[in-house]
Design a protein around this motif. Structure first.
Motif, PDB file in Angstrom:
ATOM      1  N   ILE A  15       0.909  -1.161   0.033  1.00  0.00           N
ATOM      2  CA  ILE A  15       0.066   0.072  -0.139  1.00  0.00           C
ATOM      3  C   ILE A  15       0.876   1.368  -0.070  1.00  0.00           C
ATOM      4  N   LEU A  16       2.115   1.240   0.896  1.00  0.00           N
ATOM      5  CA  LEU A  16       2.697   2.459   1.061  1.00  0.00           C
ATOM      6  C   LEU A  16       3.476   2.692  -0.434  1.00  0.00           C
ATOM      7  N   ALA A  17       3.819   1.735  -1.115  1.00  0.00           N
ATOM      8  CA  ALA A  17       4.482   1.785  -2.357  1.00  0.00           C
ATOM      9  C   ALA A  17       3.550   2.318  -3.324  1.00  0.00           C
ATOM     10  N   ILE A  18       2.408   1.883  -3.485  1.00  0.00           N
ATOM     11  CA  ILE A  18       1.448   2.387  -4.665  1.00  0.00           C
ATOM     12  C   ILE A  18       1.076   3.889  -4.123  1.00  0.00           C
ATOM     13  N   LEU A  19       0.923   4.169  -2.915  1.00  0.00           N
ATOM     14  CA  LEU A  19       0.691   5.533  -2.373  1.00  0.00           C
ATOM     15  C   LEU A  19       1.833   6.652  -2.731  1.00  0.00           C
ATOM     16  N   SER A  20       3.256   5.651  -2.821  1.00  0.00           N
ATOM     17  CA  SER A  20       4.243   6.735  -2.818  1.00  0.00           C
ATOM     18  C   SER A  20       4.201   7.113  -4.354  1.00  0.00           C
ATOM     19  N   ARG A  21       3.423   6.747  -5.134  1.00  0.00           N
ATOM     20  CA  ARG A  21       3.155   7.120  -6.548  1.00  0.00           C
ATOM     21  C   ARG A  21       2.099   8.195  -6.809  1.00  0.00           C
ATOM     22  N   GLY A  22       1.334   8.319  -5.580  1.00  0.00           N
ATOM     23  CA  GLY A  22       0.314   9.333  -5.874  1.00  0.00           C
ATOM     24  C   GLY A  22      -0.773   8.716  -5.179  1.00  0.00           C
ATOM     25  N   LYS A  23      -2.095   9.840  -4.933  1.00  0.00           N
ATOM     26  CA  LYS A  23      -2.887   9.374  -4.068  1.00  0.00           C
ATOM     27  C   LYS A  23      -3.954   8.295  -4.692  1.00  0.00           C
ATOM     28  N   ASP A  24      -4.726   7.425  -3.844  1.00  0.00           N
ATOM     29  CA  ASP A  24      -5.255   6.491  -4.637  1.00  0.00           C
ATOM     30  C   ASP A  24      -6.518   6.217  -3.617  1.00  0.00           C
ATOM     31  N   TYR A  25      -7.602   5.359  -3.814  1.00  0.00           N
ATOM     32  CA  TYR A  25      -8.595   4.761  -3.181  1.00  0.00           C
ATOM     33  C   TYR A  25      -8.671   3.561  -3.000  1.00  0.00           C
ATOM     34  N   GLY A  26      -9.501   3.062  -1.897  1.00  0.00           N
ATOM     35  CA  GLY A  26      -9.721   1.705  -1.743  1.00  0.00           C
ATOM     36  C   GLY A  26      -9.620   0.901  -2.859  1.00  0.00           C
ATOM     37  N   TYR A  27     -10.729   0.871  -3.640  1.00  0.00           N
ATOM     38  CA  TYR A  27     -11.194  -0.035  -4.644  1.00  0.00           C
ATOM     39  C   TYR A  27     -10.104  -0.251  -5.712  1.00  0.00           C
ATOM     40  N   SER A  28      -9.569   0.983  -6.311  1.00  0.00           N
ATOM     41  CA  SER A  28      -8.517   1.185  -7.169  1.00  0.00           C
ATOM     42  C   SER A  28      -7.282   0.542  -6.863  1.00  0.00           C
ATOM     43  N   ILE A  29      -6.890   0.675  -5.563  1.00  0.00           N
ATOM     44  CA  ILE A  29      -5.728  -0.136  -4.970  1.00  0.00           C
ATOM     45  C   ILE A  29      -5.889  -1.621  -5.061  1.00  0.00           C
ATOM     46  N   ILE A  30      -7.233  -2.225  -4.881  1.00  0.00           N
ATOM     47  CA  ILE A  30      -7.285  -3.749  -4.937  1.00  0.00           C
ATOM     48  C   ILE A  30      -7.153  -4.086  -6.391  1.00  0.00           C
ATOM     49  N   GLN A  31      -7.727  -3.275  -7.245  1.00  0.00           N
ATOM     50  CA  GLN A  31      -7.531  -3.484  -8.717  1.00  0.00           C
ATOM     51  C   GLN A  31      -5.946  -3.770  -9.143  1.00  0.00           C
ATOM     52  N   LYS A  32      -5.153  -2.605  -8.999  1.00  0.00           N
ATOM     53  CA  LYS A  32      -4.052  -2.447  -9.178  1.00  0.00           C
ATOM     54  C   LYS A  32      -3.190  -3.637  -8.739  1.00  0.00           C
ATOM     55  N   VAL A  33      -3.347  -4.190  -7.655  1.00  0.00           N
ATOM     56  CA  VAL A  33      -2.550  -5.267  -6.790  1.00  0.00           C
ATOM     57  C   VAL A  33      -2.876  -6.423  -7.590  1.00  0.00           C
ATOM     58  N   LYS A  34      -4.260  -6.622  -8.087  1.00  0.00           N
ATOM     59  CA  LYS A  34      -4.621  -7.810  -8.797  1.00  0.00           C
ATOM     60  C   LYS A  34      -4.035  -7.683 -10.448  1.00  0.00           C
ATOM     61  N   ILE A  79       0.151   9.337   1.091  1.00  0.00           N
ATOM     62  CA  ILE A  79       1.235   8.797   1.909  1.00  0.00           C
ATOM     63  C   ILE A  79       1.901  10.162   2.469  1.00  0.00           C
ATOM     64  N   THR A  80       2.415  10.059   3.777  1.00  0.00           N
ATOM     65  CA  THR A  80       3.021  11.016   4.703  1.00  0.00           C
ATOM     66  C   THR A  80       4.469  10.883   4.683  1.00  0.00           C
ATOM     67  N   ASP A  81       5.396  11.756   4.971  1.00  0.00           N
ATOM     68  CA  ASP A  81       6.590  11.721   5.127  1.00  0.00           C
ATOM     69  C   ASP A  81       6.973  10.538   6.066  1.00  0.00           C
ATOM     70  N   LEU A  82       6.355  10.227   7.211  1.00  0.00           N
ATOM     71  CA  LEU A  82       6.630   9.132   8.134  1.00  0.00           C
ATOM     72  C   LEU A  82       6.012   7.759   7.369  1.00  0.00           C
ATOM     73  N   GLY A  83       5.334   7.988   6.421  1.00  0.00           N
ATOM     74  CA  GLY A  83       4.906   6.749   5.794  1.00  0.00           C
ATOM     75  C   GLY A  83       6.048   6.483   4.560  1.00  0.00           C
ATOM     76  N   ARG A  84       6.545   7.351   4.152  1.00  0.00           N
ATOM     77  CA  ARG A  84       7.884   7.143   3.205  1.00  0.00           C
ATOM     78  C   ARG A  84       9.023   6.483   3.882  1.00  0.00           C
ATOM     79  N   GLN A  85       9.197   6.903   5.217  1.00  0.00           N
ATOM     80  CA  GLN A  85      10.405   6.522   6.059  1.00  0.00           C
ATOM     81  C   GLN A  85      10.041   5.249   6.262  1.00  0.00           C
ATOM     82  N   ALA A  86       8.718   4.807   6.656  1.00  0.00           N
ATOM     83  CA  ALA A  86       8.220   3.430   7.075  1.00  0.00           C
ATOM     84  C   ALA A  86       8.440   2.497   5.766  1.00  0.00           C
TER      85      ALA A  86
END
Lengths: 112, 112
Positions: A15-34, A79-86
């Motif tokens: 999830i963090l890797a996906i959001l590091s490329r730009g904002k996203d929402y639940g359903y879209s994330i599921i589709q991308k991973v799939k 993603i936040t800065d803390l998220g990027r660190q994580a």
DNA sequence: TTGCATACATAGATTACGAAGGTAACTTCG
DNA sequence: CGAAGTTACCTTCGTAATCTATGTATGCAA
């Protein structure tokens, strides 16, 4: 098949890797991973939304509601800065584990 | 640092990988993991022994007590055929996850 | 108007880890 | 001999985190 524990360990970093490329929402994330995994990884919405909530509580991501023309509003996550660190920390952890797994998966050599 | 979830996901496959090279016992496994990872992965005995027990219950490994000259007997563990299968399945799962993680960790390209 | 896809949310059962505490045998060293 | 250190194993229990199941809702196509 992907084990439950591996599932659990990988959701946050993916999830963090996906959001590091730009904002996203639940359903879209599921589709991308799939799509990216060729169907190998299938997330359920009921699993994802609680994860996103916990990640927001942990300040790894923030969220905002964005209106959609002819559709219900979407809950976008950033993603936040803390998220990027994580994410970086996670990736280095994965590297350590992989190194070990690869090492021990090699046939035994004479020097050991 | 390695996250709790990643720890949880990796213990079994690492143990299986180690045992796939030959029988081994608790303390020795802990040392091997520590040495190979350069100290990056440190397992406690209190964590390992219950894991080994559960893995034996799941028939991924078997165990036997072996007497030691001038020392207390050691509880040696062996991987089973089911364990080898599980290891392969695990490794293929890790590959899927890695593929996704690597993909999403790349910068965004124009075509997506 | 039925069904399908999209979209989000929560409660509760389950599970696994890992800290803490305990047992026990052998070795070393003064 | 006796104390301290190391090796080796085991169990209990609280915490934390997850997934499943279930519910709500909208838009669109047939």
């Amino acid at each position: 098949m992907i084990s439950k524990t591996l599932m659990a360990a990988s959701t946050r970093p993916i999830i963090l890797a996906i959001l590091s490329r730009g904002k996203d929402y639940g359903y879209s994330i599921i589709q991308k991973v799939k799509n990216i995994s060729g169907g190998g990884i299938e997330w359920s919405d009921g699993m994802l939304y609680p994860v996103l909530q916990r990640m927001e509580m942990d300040r790894l991501i923030t969220s905002e509601w964005i209106a959609v023309d002819g559709g219900r509003p979407r809950h976008y996550y950033h993603i936040t800065d803390l998220g990027r660190q994580a994410l970086e920390t996670e990736l280095s952890g994965w590297q350590k584990i992989l190194q070990a797994m690869i090492h021990f998966s090699q046939p035994l050599l004479a020097d050991e």
